[in-house]
Design an enzyme around this catalytic site. Structure first.
Site, PDB file in Angstrom:
ATOM      1  N   ASP A 185       0.887  57.305  18.979  1.00 19.66           N
ATOM      2  CA  ASP A 185       1.842  57.841  18.004  1.00 19.66           C
ATOM      3  C   ASP A 185       2.930  56.790  17.791  1.00 19.66           C
ATOM      4  O   ASP A 185       3.476  56.262  18.767  1.00 19.66           O
ATOM      5  CB  ASP A 185       2.471  59.130  18.523  1.00 19.66           C
ATOM      6  CG  ASP A 185       1.461  60.258  18.651  1.00 19.66           C
ATOM      7  OD1 ASP A 185       0.285  60.036  18.309  1.00 19.66           O
ATOM      8  OD2 ASP A 185       1.847  61.349  19.106  1.00 19.66           O
ATOM      9  N   GLY A 231      -4.282  85.854  24.814  1.00 22.61           N
ATOM     10  CA  GLY A 231      -4.740  85.585  26.169  1.00 22.61           C
ATOM     11  C   GLY A 231      -5.080  84.149  26.458  1.00 22.61           C
ATOM     12  O   GLY A 231      -5.447  83.815  27.589  1.00 22.61           O
ATOM     13  N   ASP A 234      -2.647  56.757  13.984  1.00 21.43           N
ATOM     14  CA  ASP A 234      -1.978  58.049  13.843  1.00 21.43           C
ATOM     15  C   ASP A 234      -1.781  58.415  12.374  1.00 21.43           C
ATOM     16  O   ASP A 234      -1.243  57.636  11.593  1.00 21.43           O
ATOM     17  CB  ASP A 234      -0.623  57.935  14.567  1.00 21.43           C
ATOM     18  CG  ASP A 234       0.300  59.120  14.346  1.00 21.43           C
ATOM     19  OD1 ASP A 234      -0.191  60.201  13.984  1.00 21.43           O
ATOM     20  OD2 ASP A 234       1.518  58.944  14.569  1.00 21.43           O
ATOM     21  N   HIS A 260      17.128  66.048  13.530  1.00 26.37           N
ATOM     22  CA  HIS A 260      15.781  65.769  14.035  1.00 26.37           C
ATOM     23  C   HIS A 260      15.125  64.768  13.098  1.00 26.37           C
ATOM     24  O   HIS A 260      15.283  64.834  11.882  1.00 26.37           O
ATOM     25  CB  HIS A 260      14.933  67.037  14.096  1.00 26.37           C
ATOM     26  CG  HIS A 260      13.499  66.766  14.487  1.00 26.37           C
ATOM     27  ND1 HIS A 260      13.155  66.328  15.758  1.00 26.37           N
ATOM     28  CD2 HIS A 260      12.343  66.826  13.789  1.00 26.37           C
ATOM     29  CE1 HIS A 260      11.843  66.156  15.806  1.00 26.37           C
ATOM     30  NE2 HIS A 260      11.329  66.447  14.625  1.00 26.37           N
ATOM     31  N   ALA A 307      11.190  69.087  25.493  1.00 24.62           N
ATOM     32  CA  ALA A 307      11.617  68.551  26.784  1.00 24.62           C
ATOM     33  C   ALA A 307      11.278  67.072  26.907  1.00 24.62           C
ATOM     34  O   ALA A 307      12.016  66.302  27.538  1.00 24.62           O
ATOM     35  CB  ALA A 307      10.956  69.339  27.918  1.00 24.62           C
ATOM     36  N   SER A 308      10.176  66.648  26.303  1.00 20.71           N
ATOM     37  CA  SER A 308       9.739  65.263  26.460  1.00 20.71           C
ATOM     38  C   SER A 308      10.432  64.296  25.512  1.00 20.71           C
ATOM     39  O   SER A 308      10.184  63.083  25.571  1.00 20.71           O
ATOM     40  CB  SER A 308       8.226  65.173  26.250  1.00 20.71           C
ATOM     41  OG  SER A 308       7.871  65.694  24.985  1.00 20.71           O
ATOM     42  N   ASN A 309      11.311  64.789  24.632  1.00 19.87           N
ATOM     43  CA  ASN A 309      12.008  63.911  23.687  1.00 19.87           C
ATOM     44  C   ASN A 309      13.212  63.282  24.391  1.00 19.87           C
ATOM     45  O   ASN A 309      14.368  63.653  24.176  1.00 19.87           O
ATOM     46  CB  ASN A 309      12.439  64.699  22.447  1.00 19.87           C
ATOM     47  CG  ASN A 309      12.806  63.802  21.294  1.00 19.87           C
ATOM     48  OD1 ASN A 309      13.095  62.616  21.477  1.00 19.87           O
ATOM     49  ND2 ASN A 309      12.790  64.351  20.089  1.00 19.87           N
ATOM     50  N   ASP A 366       0.374  66.708  24.060  1.00 23.55           N
ATOM     51  CA  ASP A 366      -0.861  66.611  23.283  1.00 23.55           C
ATOM     52  C   ASP A 366      -1.630  65.329  23.588  1.00 23.55           C
ATOM     53  O   ASP A 366      -2.690  65.076  23.017  1.00 23.55           O
ATOM     54  CB  ASP A 366      -0.586  66.731  21.773  1.00 23.55           C
ATOM     55  CG  ASP A 366       0.376  65.686  21.250  1.00 23.55           C
ATOM     56  OD1 ASP A 366       1.226  65.205  22.020  1.00 23.55           O
ATOM     57  OD2 ASP A 366       0.295  65.348  20.048  1.00 23.55           O
ATOM     58  N   HIS A 379       8.382  55.552  19.421  1.00 28.91           N
ATOM     59  CA  HIS A 379       8.025  56.957  19.225  1.00 28.91           C
ATOM     60  C   HIS A 379       9.224  57.774  19.685  1.00 28.91           C
ATOM     61  O   HIS A 379      10.292  57.214  19.968  1.00 28.91           O
ATOM     62  CB  HIS A 379       6.748  57.272  20.012  1.00 28.91           C
ATOM     63  CG  HIS A 379       6.159  58.619  19.737  1.00 28.91           C
ATOM     64  ND1 HIS A 379       6.125  59.175  18.480  1.00 28.91           N
ATOM     65  CD2 HIS A 379       5.587  59.548  20.571  1.00 28.91           C
ATOM     66  CE1 HIS A 379       5.550  60.363  18.540  1.00 28.91           C
ATOM     67  NE2 HIS A 379       5.230  60.617  19.789  1.00 28.91           N
ATOM     68  N   HIS A 412       6.679  60.165  14.231  1.00 27.25           N
ATOM     69  CA  HIS A 412       5.468  59.658  13.581  1.00 27.25           C
ATOM     70  C   HIS A 412       5.834  58.940  12.284  1.00 27.25           C
ATOM     71  O   HIS A 412       6.705  59.383  11.531  1.00 27.25           O
ATOM     72  CB  HIS A 412       4.513  60.814  13.265  1.00 27.25           C
ATOM     73  CG  HIS A 412       4.084  61.587  14.466  1.00 27.25           C
ATOM     74  ND1 HIS A 412       2.971  61.265  15.201  1.00 27.25           N
ATOM     75  CD2 HIS A 412       4.642  62.658  15.071  1.00 27.25           C
ATOM     76  CE1 HIS A 412       2.850  62.124  16.211  1.00 27.25           C
ATOM     77  NE2 HIS A 412       3.854  62.974  16.151  1.00 27.25           N
TER      78      HIS A 412
END
Length: 572
Positions: free
Chosen positions: A181, A66, A212, A381, A249-251, A95, A159, A385
């Site tokens: 980062d 939940g 980081d 991939h 999505a943010s890459n 994040d 990054h 970091h």
């Protein structure tokens, strides 16, 4: 900017004066991001000014039924909102920016970020209908934003998303540096890190470094994004049918590499997933995602093309229950179903705690007939970091007086501490902090200060829930041991049982097979309640407590389990 002292100046320099006892410290604190992955939020405070760095969220683990998101508890900031000069964002990952809409509901302040970061925040605030009351400000890497006591400037880092920056907060005692980062990528897809500016800062002398720690357990340097682009192209050339490509999505760098591979293999691109669509629009507007006109097609038009002419880019690389790829895998997506020759490519590593969800998605896709490519062996991939050598390079370049490892679980922070001592930072100058701890730094010494209020706030259906922990514990108990409902009818005046107790169970024992056990439990409880009615005045709360205690003791003895007991007493 002060110049470095020459040798004769150093020899003739007067010893620094000890700070007066009343001289205020520069205080560093974290409201998230220490001992955990995600929920990053840090502060630098001096006198009546606070500079905030990032406001992120983290995703719940499998036991948090939940809960949609977890964000930092910002009670301290609400109490001191008159001191906050601004929120400075290192980059646009969730994040680091995901908590902003919930923070802005409680504190009004200017928000500073790079171009892509501000674009992503603007879209997020539009979705939450908060854009009209927000103050978004674009910063440039060469500018300084000054306040009465503190000032802020920036250096570009590398990054997995464009417009990533380190934040430098200039204080009366020296600069405090937050790396954001980062990794050192010498063949980047975008602009390189500003190593010259980093070295220049180190030559001046850095008061404190917050860095980081995510990959502090991994040896070597983090591989370049350029190697990933080559691997993606080779993989696309081998795929006979449609390709479904899942990534964050943010890459944005990865998305451009995928677009370039699609151009080379003559595939049309369909975007599936709301967050992916949003990033594509913003990335194209800012020039980070470039593709020929007519290459992007609507997802509903996919079946008009041969399978070997189609690439579907989608969300769901972490196995999120409502993400596009998860719905495709389960057959619940309205426009996309798996074809026999489909290849699904996962271009991401599971976030800690998400491995089970990712594996479930992979199994579902394979059952549906797709070939699934995943894992580090494919070189599709690379982390955003820095690994150990990246981290050591950053520390040795900045040469901080004090070092605070951030952004990582405790073992990562501890490993980062060891790396700092290897490159010359005294162990006594490294501070491992917990969320809510403060570090007070004076001109010539530092010490841990008083703690500030901190913790987790749970987001459920867009609402903030501060006391969700107890509710989560109840949900876990219900899932593990089930529930027993106890129906009782009593005359409060005579204290006589009119009916019951009757036990009804859900998720505890199968009723048909356990009737003798439940009948014995009812008889035992009836005897205790009748005895209580003879000896004392009726009190509803007391009877509920007796019911709980008696049944929990009974079931623990008979079955070794403690179901959630729900007394339902009707007074007639």
């Amino acid at each position: 900017m002060s110049k470095p002292l020459l040798n004769d100046q150093i020899q003739n320099a007067k010893p620094a004066k000890k700070p007066r006892p009343t001289a205020p410290p520069v205080r560093l604190f974290a409201l998230g991001g220490l001992g955990e992955i995600g929920k990053n939020m840090y502060g630098v405070e001096f006198k009546n000014e606070i500079i905030l760095i990032d406001a992120g969220l983290k995703f719940p683990d499998a036991e948090m039924s939940g809960v949609d998101y977890i964000i930092p508890d910002i009670r301290y900031l609400i109490e001191n909102k008159h001191k906050i000069k601004g929120l400075f964002l290192t980059h646009g990952h969730e994040d680091h920016i995901g908590a902003i809409p919930y923070v802005l509901r409680q504190i009004q302040m200017p928000i500073f970020g790079g171009a892509l970061t501000i674009g992503l925040v603007r879209a997020k605030l539009e979705e939450h209908r908060l854009l009209d009351q927000s103050d978004l400000r674009l910063f440039h890497e060469d500018e300084t934003i000054s306040f009465k006591h503190l000032s802020v400037h920036f250096f570009r880092t590398t990054h997995s998303i464009p417009d990533a920056f380190g934040i430098v907060v200039e204080t009366p005692y020296g600069p405090v540096v937050h790396t954001g980062d980062f990794k050192f990528d010498f063949t980047p897809e975008d602009k390189p890190a500003d190593l010259h500016k980093i070295l220049k800062l180190g030559a001046r002398g850095v008061l404190a470094l917050m860095a980081d720690s995510t990959n502090s357990e991994r040896d070597g340097f983090t591989p370049s994004e350029r190697t990933v682009g080559d691997s993606i192209l080779r993989l696309f050339q081998e795929c006979p049918g449609r390709i479904l490509f899942a990534t964050f999505a943010s890459n944005v760098h990865r998305l451009q590499q995928v677009v370039e591979a699609a151009i080379r293999t003559k595939r049309k691109i369909a975007i599936v997933g709301r967050s992916m669509e949003k990033v594509f629009v913003i990335g194209q507007e800012l020039g980070y995602i470039r593709m020929p006109e007519g290459m992007l097609i609507d997802v509903k038009a996919v079946n008009r093309y041969r399978d070997d002419q189609v690439l579907i880019i989608c969300t769901g690389s972490q196995g999120e229950p409502n993400a596009a790829l998860t719905r495709i895998a389960s057959g619940a997506h309205r426009s996309i179903q798996i074809h026999p020759d489909d290849t699904v490519i996962f271009s991401s590593s599971p976030i800690p705690g998400n491995t089970q969800n990712v594996n479930r998605s992979i199994d579902l896709l394979m059952r549906a007939g797709a070939e699934v490519k995943y894992g580090s062996i494919l070189d599709i991939h690379t982390s955003g970091h820095g690994c150990r050598e990246d981290l050591k390079l950053m520390i040795s370049s900045l040469r901080p007086k004090y070092f605070v490892p951030i952004h990582g679980e405790y073992r990562m922070l501890l490993n980062h501490r060891h790396l700092a001592t290897q490159v010359g930072v005294p162990d006594s100058s490294v501070y491992l902090l917990n969320i809510g701890n403060t570090l007070s730094i004076y001109r010539n010494h530092a010490k841990k200060g008083r703690n500030i209020p901190s913790g987790d706030i749970y987001i459920n259906n867009g609402e903030l829930r501060k006391h969700e922990k107890e509710l989560l514990e109840e949900r876990v108990q219900l899932a593990h041991d089930g529930v027993v409902i106890v129906a009782i009818t009593i005359n409060p005046e005579t204290r006589k049982l009119l009916s019951g107790p009757e036990l009804i169970t859900r998720g505890f024992v199968y009723m048909q097979d356990s009737k003798p056990l439940l009948r014995r439990a009812e008889a035992m409880l009836r005897k205790q309640l009748n005895k209580a009615g003879e000896q004392r005045e009726y009190n509803r709360a007391v009877w509920e407590q007796m019911t709980n205690t008696a049944l929990n003791r009974y079931f623990k003895r008979e079955l070794g389990r403690s179901p959630y007991i729900m007394p339902s007493i009707m007074e007639v």
